[in-house]
Scaffold this motif. Structure first.
Motif, PDB file in Angstrom:
ATOM      1  N   GLY A 113      58.994  44.151  -9.779  1.00 14.41           N
ATOM      2  CA  GLY A 113      60.399  44.007  -9.428  1.00 14.41           C
ATOM      3  C   GLY A 113      60.659  43.092  -8.244  1.00 14.41           C
ATOM      4  N   ARG A 114      59.632  42.417  -7.767  1.00  8.35           N
ATOM      5  CA  ARG A 114      59.772  41.505  -6.629  1.00  8.35           C
ATOM      6  C   ARG A 114      59.921  40.067  -7.120  1.00  8.35           C
ATOM      7  NH1 ARG A 114      58.742  43.447  -1.795  1.00  8.35           N
ATOM      8  NH2 ARG A 114      57.985  41.489  -0.964  1.00  8.35           N
ATOM      9  N   LEU A 115      60.636  39.271  -6.335  1.00  8.75           N
ATOM     10  CA  LEU A 115      60.781  37.844  -6.651  1.00  8.75           C
ATOM     11  C   LEU A 115      59.459  37.131  -6.408  1.00  8.75           C
ATOM     12  CD1 LEU A 115      64.234  37.125  -5.025  1.00  8.75           C
ATOM     13  CD2 LEU A 115      63.667  36.872  -7.431  1.00  8.75           C
ATOM     14  N   LYS A 116      59.100  36.261  -7.325  1.00  9.97           N
ATOM     15  CA  LYS A 116      57.898  35.448  -7.150  1.00  9.97           C
ATOM     16  C   LYS A 116      58.169  34.417  -6.055  1.00  9.97           C
ATOM     17  CE  LYS A 116      56.717  35.911 -12.015  1.00  9.97           C
ATOM     18  NZ  LYS A 116      56.606  35.207 -13.306  1.00  9.97           N
ATOM     19  N   PRO A 117      57.185  34.145  -5.208  1.00  3.58           N
ATOM     20  CA  PRO A 117      57.381  33.162  -4.138  1.00  3.58           C
ATOM     21  C   PRO A 117      57.362  31.725  -4.664  1.00  3.58           C
ATOM     22  CG  PRO A 117      55.155  34.030  -4.072  1.00  3.58           C
ATOM     23  CD  PRO A 117      55.880  34.798  -5.145  1.00  3.58           C
ATOM     24  N   GLY A 118      57.975  30.829  -3.882  1.00  2.00           N
ATOM     25  CA  GLY A 118      57.890  29.407  -4.165  1.00  2.00           C
ATOM     26  C   GLY A 118      58.982  28.835  -5.046  1.00  2.00           C
ATOM     27  N   TYR A 119      60.096  29.550  -5.191  1.00  2.00           N
ATOM     28  CA  TYR A 119      61.195  29.071  -6.030  1.00  2.00           C
ATOM     29  C   TYR A 119      62.464  28.903  -5.205  1.00  2.00           C
ATOM     30  CZ  TYR A 119      58.331  30.130 -10.091  1.00  2.00           C
ATOM     31  OH  TYR A 119      57.329  30.151 -11.019  1.00  2.00           O
ATOM     32  N   PHE A 120      63.320  27.987  -5.657  1.00  2.00           N
ATOM     33  CA  PHE A 120      64.637  27.814  -5.058  1.00  2.00           C
ATOM     34  C   PHE A 120      65.646  28.612  -5.869  1.00  2.00           C
ATOM     35  CE2 PHE A 120      62.819  23.694  -3.576  1.00  2.00           C
ATOM     36  CZ  PHE A 120      62.954  23.931  -2.218  1.00  2.00           C
ATOM     37  N   LEU A 121      66.578  29.269  -5.184  1.00  2.00           N
ATOM     38  CA  LEU A 121      67.624  30.051  -5.830  1.00  2.00           C
ATOM     39  C   LEU A 121      68.983  29.544  -5.373  1.00  2.00           C
ATOM     40  CD1 LEU A 121      66.041  33.544  -5.197  1.00  2.00           C
ATOM     41  CD2 LEU A 121      66.117  32.326  -7.380  1.00  2.00           C
ATOM     42  N   LYS A 122      69.882  29.366  -6.319  1.00  2.00           N
ATOM     43  CA  LYS A 122      71.246  28.949  -6.007  1.00  2.00           C
ATOM     44  C   LYS A 122      72.099  30.178  -5.733  1.00  2.00           C
ATOM     45  CE  LYS A 122      72.311  25.146  -6.496  1.00  2.00           C
ATOM     46  NZ  LYS A 122      72.411  24.088  -5.523  1.00  2.00           N
ATOM     47  N   LEU A 123      73.229  29.978  -5.079  1.00  2.00           N
ATOM     48  CA  LEU A 123      74.129  31.079  -4.751  1.00  2.00           C
ATOM     49  C   LEU A 123      74.540  31.850  -5.998  1.00  2.00           C
ATOM     50  CD1 LEU A 123      75.686  32.656  -2.620  1.00  2.00           C
ATOM     51  CD2 LEU A 123      77.519  30.973  -2.826  1.00  2.00           C
ATOM     52  N   ALA A 129      69.995  25.545  -1.505  1.00  2.00           N
ATOM     53  CA  ALA A 129      69.382  26.684  -2.191  1.00  2.00           C
ATOM     54  C   ALA A 129      68.585  27.508  -1.183  1.00  2.00           C
ATOM     55  CB  ALA A 129      68.475  26.203  -3.316  1.00  2.00           C
ATOM     56  N   TRP A 130      68.309  28.736  -1.564  1.00  2.00           N
ATOM     57  CA  TRP A 130      67.508  29.637  -0.744  1.00  2.00           C
ATOM     58  C   TRP A 130      66.110  29.721  -1.329  1.00  2.00           C
ATOM     59  CZ3 TRP A 130      72.629  30.097  -1.415  1.00  2.00           C
ATOM     60  CH2 TRP A 130      73.420  30.465  -0.321  1.00  2.00           C
ATOM     61  N   LEU A 131      65.130  29.927  -0.477  1.00  2.00           N
ATOM     62  CA  LEU A 131      63.777  30.192  -0.944  1.00  2.00           C
ATOM     63  C   LEU A 131      63.716  31.615  -1.477  1.00  2.00           C
ATOM     64  CD1 LEU A 131      61.600  28.643   1.897  1.00  2.00           C
ATOM     65  CD2 LEU A 131      61.824  27.826  -0.453  1.00  2.00           C
ATOM     66  N   SER A 132      63.002  31.802  -2.567  1.00  2.00           N
ATOM     67  CA  SER A 132      62.888  33.140  -3.147  1.00  2.00           C
ATOM     68  C   SER A 132      62.279  34.123  -2.144  1.00  2.00           C
ATOM     69  CB  SER A 132      62.079  33.100  -4.443  1.00  2.00           C
ATOM     70  OG  SER A 132      60.811  32.516  -4.249  1.00  2.00           O
ATOM     71  N   GLU A 133      61.405  33.660  -1.275  1.00  2.00           N
ATOM     72  CA  GLU A 133      60.806  34.538  -0.258  1.00  2.00           C
ATOM     73  C   GLU A 133      61.866  35.070   0.706  1.00  2.00           C
ATOM     74  OE1 GLU A 133      57.596  31.313  -0.957  1.00  2.00           O
ATOM     75  OE2 GLU A 133      59.753  31.480  -1.102  1.00  2.00           O
ATOM     76  N   ASP A 134      62.820  34.227   1.070  1.00  2.00           N
ATOM     77  CA  ASP A 134      63.888  34.652   1.982  1.00  2.00           C
ATOM     78  C   ASP A 134      64.783  35.700   1.325  1.00  2.00           C
ATOM     79  OD1 ASP A 134      62.930  32.909   3.907  1.00  2.00           O
ATOM     80  OD2 ASP A 134      64.420  31.360   3.483  1.00  2.00           O
ATOM     81  N   ILE A 135      65.088  35.506   0.054  1.00  2.00           N
ATOM     82  CA  ILE A 135      65.936  36.472  -0.653  1.00  2.00           C
ATOM     83  C   ILE A 135      65.167  37.767  -0.892  1.00  2.00           C
ATOM     84  CG2 ILE A 135      67.270  36.904  -2.755  1.00  2.00           C
ATOM     85  CD1 ILE A 135      68.454  34.872  -0.631  1.00  2.00           C
ATOM     86  N   GLN A 136      63.860  37.675  -1.147  1.00  3.50           N
ATOM     87  CA  GLN A 136      63.071  38.899  -1.296  1.00  3.50           C
ATOM     88  C   GLN A 136      63.065  39.688   0.007  1.00  3.50           C
ATOM     89  OE1 GLN A 136      61.776  40.345  -4.144  1.00  3.50           O
ATOM     90  NE2 GLN A 136      61.666  42.039  -2.692  1.00  3.50           N
ATOM     91  N   ALA A 137      63.016  39.003   1.142  1.00  6.73           N
ATOM     92  CA  ALA A 137      63.079  39.695   2.437  1.00  6.73           C
ATOM     93  C   ALA A 137      64.405  40.439   2.590  1.00  6.73           C
ATOM     94  CB  ALA A 137      62.873  38.701   3.581  1.00  6.73           C
ATOM     95  N   VAL A 138      65.502  39.829   2.136  1.00  2.00           N
ATOM     96  CA  VAL A 138      66.806  40.507   2.163  1.00  2.00           C
ATOM     97  C   VAL A 138      66.767  41.724   1.252  1.00  2.00           C
ATOM     98  CG1 VAL A 138      69.256  40.281   1.564  1.00  2.00           C
ATOM     99  CG2 VAL A 138      68.088  38.406   2.737  1.00  2.00           C
ATOM    100  N   ARG A 139      66.208  41.568   0.057  1.00  3.76           N
ATOM    101  CA  ARG A 139      66.104  42.694  -0.884  1.00  3.76           C
ATOM    102  C   ARG A 139      65.279  43.828  -0.293  1.00  3.76           C
ATOM    103  NH1 ARG A 139      66.401  41.362  -6.727  1.00  3.76           N
ATOM    104  NH2 ARG A 139      64.384  42.379  -6.955  1.00  3.76           N
TER     105      ARG A 139
END
Length: 87
Positions: free
Chosen positions: A12-22, A65-75
């Motif tokens: 259920g975690r985001l894979k690292p190394g991807y860009f995510l749009k709003l 875009a946000w890094l998937s690692e940054d959004i996973q930290a928020v999650r």
């Protein structure tokens, strides 16, 4: 299926190394998007201004875009605090 479902691993975690749009991150019930965090676009921008949400990386003059690692930290923080709603 959300267009970022393939970026979520079996735990259920985001894979690292991807860009995510709003549009991938925000909740937008009117557009049928459940989002990766329980926050609307307005709440994300307010939290960024308050220093409580990471800022995106500028990819070009009109794209960010946000890094998937940054959004996973928020999650992870949301899970730790037990936040379940917008705000």
């Amino acid at each position: 299926m959300n267009n970022v479902d393939h970026l979520i691993d079996e735990t259920g975690r985001l894979k690292p190394g991807y860009f995510l749009k709003l549009r991938d991150i925000e909740v937008s019930p009117s557009k049928g998007r459940r989002g990766l965090v329980p926050y609307s676009r307005a709440t994300i921008y307010r939290m960024m201004n308050e220093g409580r949400f990471p800022r995106p990386i500028k990819l070009s003059t009109q794209s960010a875009a946000w890094l998937s690692e940054d959004i996973q930290a928020v999650r992870d923080e949301i899970a730790r605090q037990g936040v379940r709603h917008d705000g």
